[in-house]
Design a protein around this motif. Structure first.
Motif, PDB file in Angstrom:
ATOM      1  N   ARG A   1       0.948  -1.054  -0.058  1.00 55.89           N
ATOM      2  CA  ARG A   1      -0.043  -0.013  -0.050  1.00 55.89           C
ATOM      3  C   ARG A   1       0.829   1.197   0.035  1.00 55.89           C
ATOM      4  O   ARG A   1       0.357   2.192  -0.605  1.00 55.89           O
ATOM      5  N   VAL A   2       2.058   1.360   0.647  1.00 59.77           N
ATOM      6  CA  VAL A   2       2.756   2.334   0.540  1.00 59.77           C
ATOM      7  C   VAL A   2       3.942   2.725  -0.558  1.00 59.77           C
ATOM      8  O   VAL A   2       4.589   3.624  -0.477  1.00 59.77           O
ATOM      9  N   ARG A   3       4.368   1.353  -1.230  1.00 59.06           N
ATOM     10  CA  ARG A   3       5.158   1.812  -2.083  1.00 59.06           C
ATOM     11  C   ARG A   3       4.768   2.864  -3.341  1.00 59.06           C
ATOM     12  O   ARG A   3       3.470   2.815  -3.625  1.00 59.06           O
ATOM     13  N   ASP A   4       5.564   3.767  -3.557  1.00 63.85           N
ATOM     14  CA  ASP A   4       5.040   4.895  -4.476  1.00 63.85           C
ATOM     15  C   ASP A   4       6.588   5.423  -5.134  1.00 63.85           C
ATOM     16  O   ASP A   4       7.543   5.563  -4.367  1.00 63.85           O
TER      17      ASP A   4
ATOM     18  N   ASN B   1      -2.167   4.410   4.035  1.00 64.91           N
ATOM     19  CA  ASN B   1      -2.179   4.139   2.482  1.00 64.91           C
ATOM     20  C   ASN B   1      -1.180   5.393   1.832  1.00 64.91           C
ATOM     21  O   ASN B   1      -0.734   6.036   2.631  1.00 64.91           O
ATOM     22  N   ARG B   2      -1.049   5.278   0.442  1.00 62.11           N
ATOM     23  CA  ARG B   2      -0.196   6.383  -0.286  1.00 62.11           C
ATOM     24  C   ARG B   2      -0.837   7.620   0.154  1.00 62.11           C
ATOM     25  O   ARG B   2       0.237   8.738   0.439  1.00 62.11           O
TER      26      ARG B   2
END
Length: 195
Positions: free
Chosen positions: A44-47, A111-112
């Protein structure tokens, strides 16, 4: 100036992780929950807007196969939570002052969008904190090197953790971002009702 998200992770071994949660659901179930929670959180947090790093505990678990192989890892080292987070902030390795945000790995709702808002707050503030309803916090970030005394006197794992942390950094302009819940006790788990 590359933003860095550091996720505090603990090796998901029965009896060694989420001990308060384990008192209610058992050590194997708590370790299983943590392992799968970390995997979901990382998805969910990879960006591409920020680097994701893992701060691993215990230090010997740095090379564990449980962590994604493509993410950089750093050992948390010893001491209380404040000592470990202070070390992470101090050794960012970037003298230009890239913003660094540290989050816990037991935050099911993150989340992002939450991460992006925290980093946006660091554009106009020296620090950012994401409260938890229990008086603690799920995220803390700083834009440059940590000030002396950051985390001194913080009563960890109490309803005073956020207030004590803010009191330890009176010279910084701090933004407060989203409030998110963490999972410490069995009652913190959201179990859907049967249809």
């Amino acid at each position: 100036m590359r933003q860095r998200l550091v996720v505090m992770v603990k090796e998901p071994r029965p009896g060694r992780v989420k001990t308060r949660l384990a008192r209610g659901i058992g050590t194997v179930a708590a370790a299983w929950w943590m392992r799968h929670q970390v995997a979901r959180l990382l998805r969910r947090v990879r960006d591409p807007r920020w680097e994701v790093w893992l701060a691993v505990s215990p230090d010997r678990a740095l090379r564990s196969a449980v962590w994604p192989g493509d993410l950089p890892r750093v050992a948390q080292g010893g001491g209380d939570l404040g000592a470990r987070m202070g070390r992470i902030f101090s050794r960012r390795g970037d003298p230009s002052g890239s913003p660094t945000l540290i989050i816990g790995s037991d935050i099911p709702g993150v989340n992002r969008a939450h991460i992006a808002r925290a980093f946006r707050a660091l554009a106009s503030h020296e620090a950012v904190i994401g409260p938890a309803p229990d008086g603690g916090y799920w995220a803390i970030g700083i834009r440059r090197a940590p000030p002396a005394g950051m985390f001194d006197g913080v009563r960890w794992s109490t309803g005073h953790a956020m207030a004590d942390t803010l009191a330890s950094i009176p010279s910084l302009r701090v933004a407060v971002t989203d409030t998110l819940s963490d999972v410490d006790e069995p009652g913190d788990l959201k179990i859907p009702a049967d249809p």
